[in-house]
Scaffold this active site. Structure first.
Site, PDB file in Angstrom:
ATOM      1  N   ASP A 398      38.710 -22.674 -17.380  1.00 22.67           N
ATOM      2  CA  ASP A 398      37.288 -22.910 -17.197  1.00 22.67           C
ATOM      3  C   ASP A 398      37.011 -23.432 -15.785  1.00 22.67           C
ATOM      4  O   ASP A 398      37.612 -24.416 -15.345  1.00 22.67           O
ATOM      5  CB  ASP A 398      36.819 -23.939 -18.236  1.00 22.67           C
ATOM      6  N   GLU A 427      37.940 -18.088 -15.027  1.00 20.09           N
ATOM      7  CA  GLU A 427      36.525 -18.006 -15.359  1.00 20.09           C
ATOM      8  C   GLU A 427      35.751 -18.632 -14.201  1.00 20.09           C
ATOM      9  O   GLU A 427      35.419 -19.816 -14.207  1.00 20.09           O
ATOM     10  CB  GLU A 427      36.238 -18.742 -16.673  1.00 20.09           C
TER      11      GLU A 427
END
Length: 676
Positions: A398, A427
């Protein structure tokens, strides 16, 4: 810096090809070697079984013949394998090798003046001109004699026999001996490389597992899959989903963070600042007194439950991917145990995450400028190692662009030394150069701008950038039409046909694609408010009860496309894509029909995909198939098999008419049978 971190900080190439002593006899120049990423600092990427095609500008002074070889090996090997490089025009040379199992490989280009081939070519010209070549034969004999000294055994004896023929036989017999294929083979086996030029760098290649190059992702929140709606789901509850997801053709299930969730500043439904007593909170607010990044949320189950879920998923051909989000709830144990890993404000409170004017009061960013960065780095790396020990080899990370690049360089390399079959998905929806740098630093796959590339022009331009620039050597795109954070306005306003259109585009343009599963499968399209990409009643903040058989779902279509991907190697790669022309009938290119051809590495599987980008109206046009790329004439007759509709069509020559109704079938995926 500790000895441990110093030893692991960067991957250093060691080779006999480096640090050459200067030798003025080296007449060959080697330049512009590819793939070479940032002067060799970063590795080109391949998956097991793929080839690395190496190019180089190689030339020398004068007209002497050059021989060039491509040397390659795994980094742990002491010896090198070699393959000949061939001229490709304008002093460009090319060669290739096949990579093996996951790990590191390296290669280097080497070239030299080939005095034997130069001599042999000159000898033939003089013979053809009727000149006396007795002296030339003596010169050749000396060259062959030197080769005999480099050889041994039977080869050495045979070379000496040929030396005798060159020196003593009559001219016609000697010339015949000089041109023997056997002699050429032996001379190539024992070349004179005393003045060879070796490129001044040994260049790295990162070999990843095959799933890094071809994968199909399905994201789900385990807490939403309890047998009774409204209760908190567990890993054991999720097991019943595995057969369905496996049958749909997904081979990766991605789980958002599965750790304990903090209560301080917990967010409520729809990201409200005040949570109700029964609100579960955002699972990205990681950490509570029950544990942090190496703990499981108690209601999801135990470590043994998790291991069992991972094992059963594998039985269905599915790998589990975990979200790694390096941020903390204020309740995370690290906040008390390692306070210097966080930034403290003048009022004595910890700095929470912000992206002004946005504020994320329930999470604290980690301070990568902390003086205790060494212990921080080690602890973060150990988070990955902990879950690898539990059977996880795929990680979706993330917001990696908000953490130090040097940390990722070090951590990913250190993890891969122990576990070369790990896969990391970045991401990062941020600036292009930042995304590229993460890919260079070791990420196996990357999120992309696909979600926001919606017109034919934008799609073609973006794919061309990804597949024909240097990005194609190290950045593997993973296309997602939606995520829990992103409900694009096209999905909000254009109904079920647009969900089908974007799914087909993602699945056929990129070999890696994924979806936030239930929401996409059920065509969820309601935003939290007009102009926002956030879902209303987002699963990030509440437990959902999904009715997977709800009318209007697109499970059958997703399943069909995924199985087509599995059956056709042409769709299991991204970089070999050719966009085709489709005319609207008035001489202009159609702006609502997009078509593209992909073929397998061996050329036996050819797929043509045609998509109607208009979700409301039937669109038709004349498509030109590039027969010339396959060595066929413009009027060649061939068949195309529509793999979605199960129909076969006879096409007569390069131009053929296509028409697509988005309400029924917004796309064709044709298996092209050129020689049927």
């Amino acid at each position: 810096m500790t000895d441990l971190l110093m030893s692991e900080m960067f991957y250093h190439l060691e080779s006999t090809f480096q640090n050459q002593i200067f030798d003025g006899r080296r007449r060959v120049i080697i330049e512009r070697v590819s793939p070479e990423i940032d002067c060799g600092r970063y590795a080109a990427k391949r998956v097991s079984g793929e080839s690395v095609r190496v190019g180089a500008d190689i030339f020398g002074d004068g007209a002497d013949t050059i021989t060039a070889v491509l040397n390659y090996r795994r980094v742990e090997d002491s010896g090198w394998s070699a393959v000949a490089m061939e001229p490709a025009g304008n002093d460009r040379w090319e060669g290739s090798f096949i990579v093996g199992e996951p790990g590191r490989m390296e290669f280097c280009v080497e070239a030299w003046i080939d005095h034997f081939v130069t001599w042999k070519s000159g000898l033939r010209k003089k013979v053809d001109a009727g000149q006396d070549v007795s002296l030339e034969l003596q010169i050749g004999a000396l060259i062959v004699e030197k080769a005999a000294s480099r050889a041994s055994g039977r080869d050495a004896r045979r070379l000496l026999e040929l030396v005798s023929i060159l020196n003593n036989a009559d001219q016609e017999v000697a010339v015949e001996a000089a041109e023997l294929g056997e002699l050429l083979r032996l001379m190539h086996t024992y070349p004179d490389k005393s003045a060879a030029t070796r490129y001044n760098k040994v260049l790295p290649v990162q070999v990843d597992p095959k799933i890094a190059g071809f994968s199909t992702w399905y994201e789900l929140f385990p807490r939403s899959w309890a047998k009774r709606p409204g209760e908190h789901g567990s890993f054991n509850d999720c097991r019943r989903m595995l057969p369905l997801i496996g049958r749909m053709g997904f081979d990766v299930i991605y789980l958002p963070p599965v750790h304990p969730i903090g209560k301080t500043k917990r967010k409520g439904r729809n990201n409200s600042l005040v949570a109700a007593a029964d609100d579960p909170g955002s699972c990205w607010a990681i950490g509570s007194p029950e544990g942090g990044h190496t703990a499981l949320h108690p209601e999801l189950g135990s470590i043994d439950d998790f291991r069992g879920f991972v094992s059963e998923a594998a039985d269905h051909g599915i790998s589990i991917a975990l979200d790694i989000a390096f941020q903390c709830s204020p309740d995370h144990p690290w906040v008390k145990e390692h306070p210097k890993w966080f930034r403290w404000r003048p009022d004595g409170t910890v700095q929470f995450a912000e992206n002004p004017p946005k504020r994320y009061e329930d999470i604290l960013p980690i301070d990568f400028e902390t003086e205790e960065w060494e212990s921080l780095w080690t602890e973060l790396k150990n988070v990955f190692l902990f879950w690898i020990d539990k059977g996880v080899k795929i990680f979706r990370v993330d917001n990696p662009h908000t953490k130090a690049f040097l940390f990722w360089d070090w951590a990913i390399d250190a993890i891969r030394r122990e576990h070369p079959d790990t896969v990391f998905l970045a991401e990062a929806f941020t600036r292009p150069k930042v995304m590229a740098r993460l890919a260079k630093g070791g990420y196996s796959q990357s999120y992309t701008y696909f979600t926001w590339r919606n017109t034919k022009h934008d799609l073609q331009e973006y794919l061309t950038e990804l597949t024909t620039s240097e990005l194609s050597e190290y950045m593997r795109p993973n296309f997602w039409p939606n995520t829990p954070d992103i409900l694009h306005e096209e999905l909000q306003h254009h109904g079920r046909p647009m969900f089908l259109i974007r799914m087909v585009l993602a699945a056929t343009l990129s070999s890696n694609y994924g979806m936030y599963g239930p929401a996409y499968e059920l065509c969820e399209n309601e935003p939290v408010m007009e102009g926002k990409e956030e879902y209303l009643h987002s699963e990030k903040y509440e437990i959902k009860a999904w009715d997977m058989d709800r009318p209007g779902n697109i499970r059958a279509e997703i399943t069909a496309v995924n199985h087509i991907r599995r059956a056709n190697p042409a769709l299991q790669q991204t970089n070999d894509v050719t966009f085709v022309r489709i005319d609207s009938g008035d001489g202009h290119e159609h702006d609502m029909l997009i078509g593209y051809v992909k073929k397998s590495a061996d050329g036996t599987n050819v797929i043509l995909t045609v998509v109607n980008l208009d979700p409301h109206r039937t669109q038709g046009g004349w498509l030109r198939f590039p027969l010339e790329q396959f060595g066929l004439s413009f009027d060649h007759r061939f068949q195309v098999e529509d793999l979605l509709a199960g129909r076969t069509y006879e096409w007569d020559g390069e131009w053929n008419f296509v028409s697509l109704n988005p309400a029924s079938t917004p796309a064709h995926i044709f298996n092209v049978l050129l020689h049927s």
